[in-house]
Design a protein around this motif. Sequence first.
Motif: not given
Length: 277
Positions: A158, A176-177, A190, A193, A240-241, A248, A268-270, A272
Amino acid sequence: MAAFAMRFVVVLLTFVTVGMIIGALMQLEFIKKLDDSYGAKFSLTRLRGLRGGAYWGDQEDVMLRIGYVKPEVINWSPRIILFHNFLSAEECDYLRAIAKPHLVVSTVVDMKTGKGVKSKVRTSSGMFLSSRDRKYPIIQGIEKRISVYSQIPVENGERIQVLRYEKNQLYRPHHDYFSDPFNLKFGGQRVATMLMYLSDGVEGGETYFPKAGSGQCSCGGRTVTGLCVKPIKGSAVLFWSMGLDGQSDPRSLHGGCEVLSGEKWSATKWMRQNATS
Ligand code: PD2
Ligand code: ZN
């Protein structure tokens, strides 16, 4: 009267021209500083003119900060990796500088609508980098570095979100998921992160993982059970989510502890499951 008006216009033009020259010199100085931070082998000035800056050639080791970035596994399950020196000081300053004029009150996802809403759960300010920002070589370098160290394709990322926490601001523990069906449409769930710290001199503001480990640590001045990561300018934490089973992982629960003094800036870098565009 005409002579006075003429003199006024000349003075005004002189002011504007001198202002523009000073502005251009300041920009050049900033670019030179960035060049220096990347080392002599790689020059951003040399890359100017290469549209998008996607070319790294044999300078990839410089873009990846090989020899500077030091990974440290701080928890195995859920997996959490702390990268020391992930960003240079100039990259941190750059991210803060482009974000500052665009900060707005942060939001959280409303589970019923999938839209962002203001909440006491999250009291920071933030902004997302634009698709134009993503074309700058320095941003492309950071995004590529995140992709290489996380082993998740750039396309699955993202847009980077830059956050600022002032005194007493926090982000309460959350996952974050996504738990709503709306946000899964573009790119799926997601997966991971990368949380990067952009400032120093903060008291509190740790990133807290209540379900990682059984040790004790300090979160916003309170002793808690779990794992706390101190915000240090340039370091980044990857977690990791999603577990290796593709589900998840509730143990990825984490929060941003209260800032007691100073200002905490983070990015933050999420990432996918699939490409986001
Ligand atoms: O900025 C933070 O410390 C933080 C903590 C927890 C950010 C996020 N989560 C996030 O952006 O998801
Ligand atoms: Zn989070």
